[in-house]
Design a protein around this motif. Sequence first.
Motif, PDB file in Angstrom:
ATOM      1  N   GLU A   1      12.466 103.884  24.060  1.00 37.04           N
ATOM      2  CA  GLU A   1      13.379 103.359  25.089  1.00 37.04           C
ATOM      3  C   GLU A   1      13.653 104.409  26.164  1.00 37.04           C
ATOM      4  O   GLU A   1      13.684 104.101  27.345  1.00 37.04           O
ATOM      5  CB  GLU A   1      14.693 102.923  24.416  1.00 37.04           C
ATOM      6  CG  GLU A   1      15.686 102.340  25.418  1.00 37.04           C
ATOM      7  CD  GLU A   1      17.004 101.927  24.754  1.00 37.04           C
ATOM      8  OE1 GLU A   1      17.042 101.850  23.494  1.00 37.04           O
ATOM      9  OE2 GLU A   1      17.984 101.713  25.486  1.00 37.04           O
ATOM     10  N   TYR A   2      13.833 105.665  25.737  1.00 39.59           N
ATOM     11  CA  TYR A   2      14.317 106.674  26.684  1.00 39.59           C
ATOM     12  C   TYR A   2      13.250 107.575  27.291  1.00 39.59           C
ATOM     13  O   TYR A   2      13.505 108.226  28.301  1.00 39.59           O
ATOM     14  CB  TYR A   2      15.384 107.543  26.006  1.00 39.59           C
ATOM     15  CG  TYR A   2      16.676 106.801  25.752  1.00 39.59           C
ATOM     16  CD1 TYR A   2      17.501 106.447  26.830  1.00 39.59           C
ATOM     17  CD2 TYR A   2      17.072 106.453  24.473  1.00 39.59           C
ATOM     18  CE1 TYR A   2      18.689 105.761  26.611  1.00 39.59           C
ATOM     19  CE2 TYR A   2      18.252 105.770  24.245  1.00 39.59           C
ATOM     20  CZ  TYR A   2      19.066 105.421  25.319  1.00 39.59           C
ATOM     21  OH  TYR A   2      20.231 104.746  25.114  1.00 39.59           O
ATOM     22  N   ALA A   3      12.082 107.694  26.652  1.00 39.05           N
ATOM     23  CA  ALA A   3      11.095 108.660  27.160  1.00 39.05           C
ATOM     24  C   ALA A   3       9.809 107.961  27.577  1.00 39.05           C
ATOM     25  O   ALA A   3       9.567 106.801  27.232  1.00 39.05           O
ATOM     26  CB  ALA A   3      10.803 109.712  26.094  1.00 39.05           C
ATOM     27  N   ASP A   4       8.976 108.684  28.315  1.00 39.37           N
ATOM     28  CA  ASP A   4       7.723 108.108  28.796  1.00 39.37           C
ATOM     29  C   ASP A   4       6.552 108.397  27.883  1.00 39.37           C
ATOM     30  O   ASP A   4       5.477 107.803  28.033  1.00 39.37           O
ATOM     31  CB  ASP A   4       7.434 108.628  30.207  1.00 39.37           C
ATOM     32  CG  ASP A   4       8.517 108.163  31.181  1.00 39.37           C
ATOM     33  OD1 ASP A   4       8.614 106.941  31.391  1.00 39.37           O
ATOM     34  OD2 ASP A   4       9.283 109.013  31.679  1.00 39.37           O
ATOM     35  N   ALA A   5       6.726 109.352  26.972  1.00 41.34           N
ATOM     36  CA  ALA A   5       5.652 109.632  26.008  1.00 41.34           C
ATOM     37  C   ALA A   5       6.267 110.205  24.742  1.00 41.34           C
ATOM     38  O   ALA A   5       7.299 110.883  24.784  1.00 41.34           O
ATOM     39  CB  ALA A   5       4.635 110.606  26.590  1.00 41.34           C
ATOM     40  N   PHE A   6       5.608 109.895  23.631  1.00 39.84           N
ATOM     41  CA  PHE A   6       5.983 110.465  22.341  1.00 39.84           C
ATOM     42  C   PHE A   6       5.259 111.798  22.167  1.00 39.84           C
ATOM     43  O   PHE A   6       4.104 111.938  22.552  1.00 39.84           O
ATOM     44  CB  PHE A   6       5.496 109.570  21.193  1.00 39.84           C
ATOM     45  CG  PHE A   6       6.033 108.184  21.198  1.00 39.84           C
ATOM     46  CD1 PHE A   6       7.309 107.931  20.735  1.00 39.84           C
ATOM     47  CD2 PHE A   6       5.249 107.113  21.635  1.00 39.84           C
ATOM     48  CE1 PHE A   6       7.803 106.626  20.697  1.00 39.84           C
ATOM     49  CE2 PHE A   6       5.731 105.822  21.602  1.00 39.84           C
ATOM     50  CZ  PHE A   6       7.010 105.566  21.149  1.00 39.84           C
ATOM     51  N   GLN A   7       5.920 112.731  21.555  1.00 40.43           N
ATOM     52  CA  GLN A   7       5.203 113.921  21.102  1.00 40.43           C
ATOM     53  C   GLN A   7       5.283 113.971  19.575  1.00 40.43           C
ATOM     54  O   GLN A   7       6.360 113.792  19.004  1.00 40.43           O
ATOM     55  CB  GLN A   7       5.825 115.177  21.702  1.00 40.43           C
ATOM     56  CG  GLN A   7       5.095 116.435  21.267  1.00 40.43           C
ATOM     57  CD  GLN A   7       5.744 117.693  21.832  1.00 40.43           C
ATOM     58  OE1 GLN A   7       5.866 117.849  23.041  1.00 40.43           O
ATOM     59  NE2 GLN A   7       6.182 118.571  20.962  1.00 40.43           N
ATOM     60  N   VAL A   8       4.140 114.191  18.924  1.00 38.51           N
ATOM     61  CA  VAL A   8       4.141 114.416  17.474  1.00 38.51           C
ATOM     62  C   VAL A   8       3.914 115.906  17.273  1.00 38.51           C
ATOM     63  O   VAL A   8       2.919 116.469  17.741  1.00 38.51           O
ATOM     64  CB  VAL A   8       3.028 113.601  16.771  1.00 38.51           C
ATOM     65  CG1 VAL A   8       2.966 113.951  15.287  1.00 38.51           C
ATOM     66  CG2 VAL A   8       3.279 112.116  16.964  1.00 38.51           C
ATOM     67  N   GLY A   9       4.850 116.549  16.612  1.00 40.41           N
ATOM     68  CA  GLY A   9       4.785 117.999  16.450  1.00 40.41           C
ATOM     69  C   GLY A   9       3.793 118.424  15.380  1.00 40.41           C
ATOM     70  O   GLY A   9       3.313 117.605  14.583  1.00 40.41           O
TER      71      GLY A   9
END
Lengths: 337, 337, 337, 337
Positions: C176-184
Amino acid sequence: MIIILKKNASKLDADTILDEIERTGLKPLFLPGVERIVIGAIGDERLLNEKHFESFPQVDQVKAVLSPFKLVSREFHPETTIVKIGDVALGGKQFVTIAGPCAVENTLQMAKSAAAVKLAGAHILRGGAFKPRTSPYSFQGLGISGLKILSAISREHKMPSVTEVVEVADIDAVEEYADAFQVGARNMQNFALLKELGQRRKPVILKRGFAAKVEDLLLAAEYIVSEGNSNVILCERGIRTFETCTRNTLDLNAVPYLKSITHLPVLVDPSHGTGVRELVAPMAFASAACGADGVIIEVHHDPKMALSDGKQSLPPDQFVKMMMELKKFVEAANRTM
Amino acid sequence: MIIILKKNASKLDADTILDEIERTGLKPLFLPGVERIVIGAIGDERLLNEKHFESFPQVDQVKAVLSPFKLVSREFHPETTIVKIGDVALGGKQFVTIAGPCAVENTLQMAKSAAAVKLAGAHILRGGAFKPRTSPYSFQGLGISGLKILSAISREHKMPSVTEVVEVADIDAVEEYADAFQVGARNMQNFALLKELGQRRKPVILKRGFAAKVEDLLLAAEYIVSEGNSNVILCERGIRTFETCTRNTLDLNAVPYLKSITHLPVLVDPSHGTGVRELVAPMAFASAACGADGVIIEVHHDPKMALSDGKQSLPPDQFVKMMMELKKFVEAANRTM
Amino acid sequence: MIIILKKNASKLDADTILDEIERTGLKPLFLPGVERIVIGAIGDERLLNEKHFESFPQVDQVKAVLSPFKLVSREFHPETTIVKIGDVALGGKQFVTIAGPCAVENTLQMAKSAAAVKLAGAHILRGGAFKPRTSPYSFQGLGISGLKILSAISREHKMPSVTEVVEVADIDAVEEYADAFQVGARNMQNFALLKELGQRRKPVILKRGFAAKVEDLLLAAEYIVSEGNSNVILCERGIRTFETCTRNTLDLNAVPYLKSITHLPVLVDPSHGTGVRELVAPMAFASAACGADGVIIEVHHDPKMALSDGKQSLPPDQFVKMMMELKKFVEAANRTM
Amino acid sequence: MIIILKKNASKLDADTILDEIERTGLKPLFLPGVERIVIGAIGDERLLNEKHFESFPQVDQVKAVLSPFKLVSREFHPETTIVKIGDVALGGKQFVTIAGPCAVENTLQMAKSAAAVKLAGAHILRGGAFKPRTSPYSFQGLGISGLKILSAISREHKMPSVTEVVEVADIDAVEEYADAFQVGARNMQNFALLKELGQRRKPVILKRGFAAKVEDLLLAAEYIVSEGNSNVILCERGIRTFETCTRNTLDLNAVPYLKSITHLPVLVDPSHGTGVRELVAPMAFASAACGADGVIIEVHHDPKMALSDGKQSLPPDQFVKMMMELKKFVEAANRTM
């Protein structure tokens, strides 16, 4: 030096150590903490190495404040050192390329390879006469006759030469025929070899062992410099890790780190550092970008026929192409080729 | 040998390789797959090493079917080899303990340490006269005079002795004074040293380099054996990993693995393999449990005063205790002490 | 698939395997060698994975001819994939810079940091709301309220945003809030997370685990792509090795290697890859030189006050300087910023 | 806490830090050395973690005097903790064997495997219902129906059961059907999972990540214990190194080291730690010898047919043989089976 005692250490345990520090002429500090006693020593802590506090039963950890090397450190010697191989200066404005085949195989091969790398703009010729090989059944190099070929071709093409030396007994011969010694990764901690090279004047390219920490590399260099030969050039060539898609993991982090803590020139060997022909050029570019003083590249006029390391050797056309592109990165780094 | 070509390789690329295989006298096999061409070679593939197929531009991978070592392999030589150091047999029913200080420091220290380890039941005395040290500022050993001390104490206590040799020039002296050569981890790939030791008859304890794969260790042993000296004893002493709570990571997996693929005896050095005094005994027990033929243990009559490796040396009382407990594990492994 | 049998394997052992291959619909090949029997299988060998030949008692080694991943491989999908985060395209001509603080700490900090990175030319804003921390006593992130701050600042500065997601339960909120996911790195093999992200449409920046081989990274990406989301961006961020002078060993070899075998964009994170502020800029330059599609840089308006990773964060002035120099290397690589 | 400043740091730089230490309520110490300024802080240094001195521009190194974990440390909690899985106590006099197949495949396979391990003397039954697999194309486990099979067979054979949980959403189901949670190596730093498990009462077997330092493992355990669940059992299962002859490098050094610094029970998994069937038994013996509280062994009634990890699974007859020999080593370690 900071000495942290074990939890159950007593004031008496601390006193033994404090006394030793005082006897060495340093200023001891007693720092009783809430859970642990900490002891400090103010002064030239290298004097305390002989005390071996880490062996004391009540000592948990010993932490040096100063680095264990001295002559090679930039703290001790702030100006960058420039080392000359023949008339080529390493560590200065120029980004230096050392190129040639892994091994000297015969005169024709060296002549063709040297002509090719000279034409492409390489500054120094490489070629191994003594080859340290993992298997006793692999090609072991031509020895002295290889040195002679290298020397003749090097003079003919007016390129200084560098070649590996693997044992003390060969140092004289290498010194006679080549312009610089190379100490390979497997010999980085061959201390007898290092000490003897420290007695000579010709420059030494010291390659990082594939399980050597940066600190170990600097201590190996310290062996040479402390014997009197300050013409040492360091070379990152990849370390051994769990990754298997490349032959080694090229540790480029080490380049800017080394440049910040030592005054010695730093090269990169992307041929051994990758072990894969297609990766040599991009990693040479990266080396220039992160501050290396030059690169060592394996080039063979016909890699398919190479007696060693063919898989990672560039053929002449790819080396020419690499050199042309490399120039752009060298210039982006405000250096010349 | 299995050769996998790149995706875009053609029949013509395959033919070049198939021809080379045929010319060497092996039987070539053409195996066109759905996505890749695979080529096989039937016969003694070691003959193909000279062909360097991995350097061919259309070759993706080369996979050996056979192991690269031969003389040291159990396939080639199924019976377990027993190597004698003095009158002590390694590789047989007896689990052998080699013990003594890291370095020979002086006669008194050696005498005290030897008496202690003999009393506790150790079979062979160790002590270094030539010390390869990471830093040029650390204690480098007593050299020849250290060898003499070791030899005298060894005879006095009727224990055969083993000591490290770090360069070719010292081999004669070590051979004169000690009962076995030790090649340290840093010299495992000092091929000049290995070749020369292969010319001698006294046994060689070859320690695994801290970045050496098991295969590299066996190839290093092959250097010695292929020169004529089959009295080689392997020694696992820890490899370098990311873990920092111990000095090295002792790779005990290597022990039963080595025992299955080579006929040579296998020792473990838990002193260097852990670098922590408290861990030496449990790892010695584990070594006996997983099939090692013996252990090398650093014992110093007063570790606090040791000039090297004090942190990992056992004092006599702890060594005695260790030996008593070790006996139970050795017997559980159906061996004797 | 190539299957090498043990030395003592019989024709009967081979027949069992040959039959299994035939039953799967592939073409079996019987290749009796001089010392070993080798078996081949021609056809789509991925069908044979279910057979688990490596578990058969007489099998020594199983060697795949094809790579274990498919959808992410360049063999399967030759054209380079371009992934858009907001309106910024990754994998194309433009070299992309993602910058911002390690963690979202409060509105003022994000506002200041975002203004600084925007001004210096960064394209995408980063900031962590969910922080996976080695110690339970370290700052764990602001959670949802951090996401809201990131989102507001991102819109205000017209920079798309990327933030880490650490568990399935948070995916909706991050989406909802970001334009991309980051997987650490720590979650690279959190397969439940990968599968769920494969069901979404927003792009995923997948960081290499610090003990993950390049092949493992590609298989992790295959998890996401095989579930339907092909918007995956890979990120090299350093692996764990024995070297301790840097936090991780940045494996830049992986960049050109990945670019050659996968069609997905490849970023580099020199902040985590070095852990040392002074090394971030040179390694960002090296990343551009060796073919990366962009970098992720930690920037904090006041690193001294950062709640996490301050040691490796650049202050605004150093980031501006880095961006100006970086441009030269990006242009040398024929790309734009 | 010891803080070493950079060479060029001033008294003013030191004052900033000294003030911060004082403000936190600790006692600051100013230790000006010959070449460097050192600062100390006396008191509970964990309070200083929030200060992030490592980010300060003039700070070179920060050295903690205390360990970063607390609840799991033996300093804090000297008595050994005994954790019960069902009615089996781990950490006490008894050496515990957990055995069973890698994955629950079907009722018949579980029934046969369980009968075999029970007969051989195993105490606890293992079997995975949720399988984290490197490739999305590998068998992923039966999920809930696998849990039901495990539970039924476990009750039938009166053996408590343990099974892996890979995500928060599955915790309730695993808690319902199994007697202990297992957190796999890939999830050792899945902090969301750890925190939620800390809210439960059933024991947790926490496996060391294959790139996790011992300290990381203890901090992961601290996550669980600090949330309220002190029933944590640690498990060494091999780390990732450059060695490729085994699947992982089993770090047995970690066993006695862990036993000395934590009060939690410590298991070893020689199946994953070696990846080679023939090495499982010797490494189980070594585990008992070096002080482990038990082992986890993969046993399959027919390894050739196993859907995962068949290569490292023992068939029943080999497991029986192993258990008989193991007994001798367990008794040598003064424990019972």
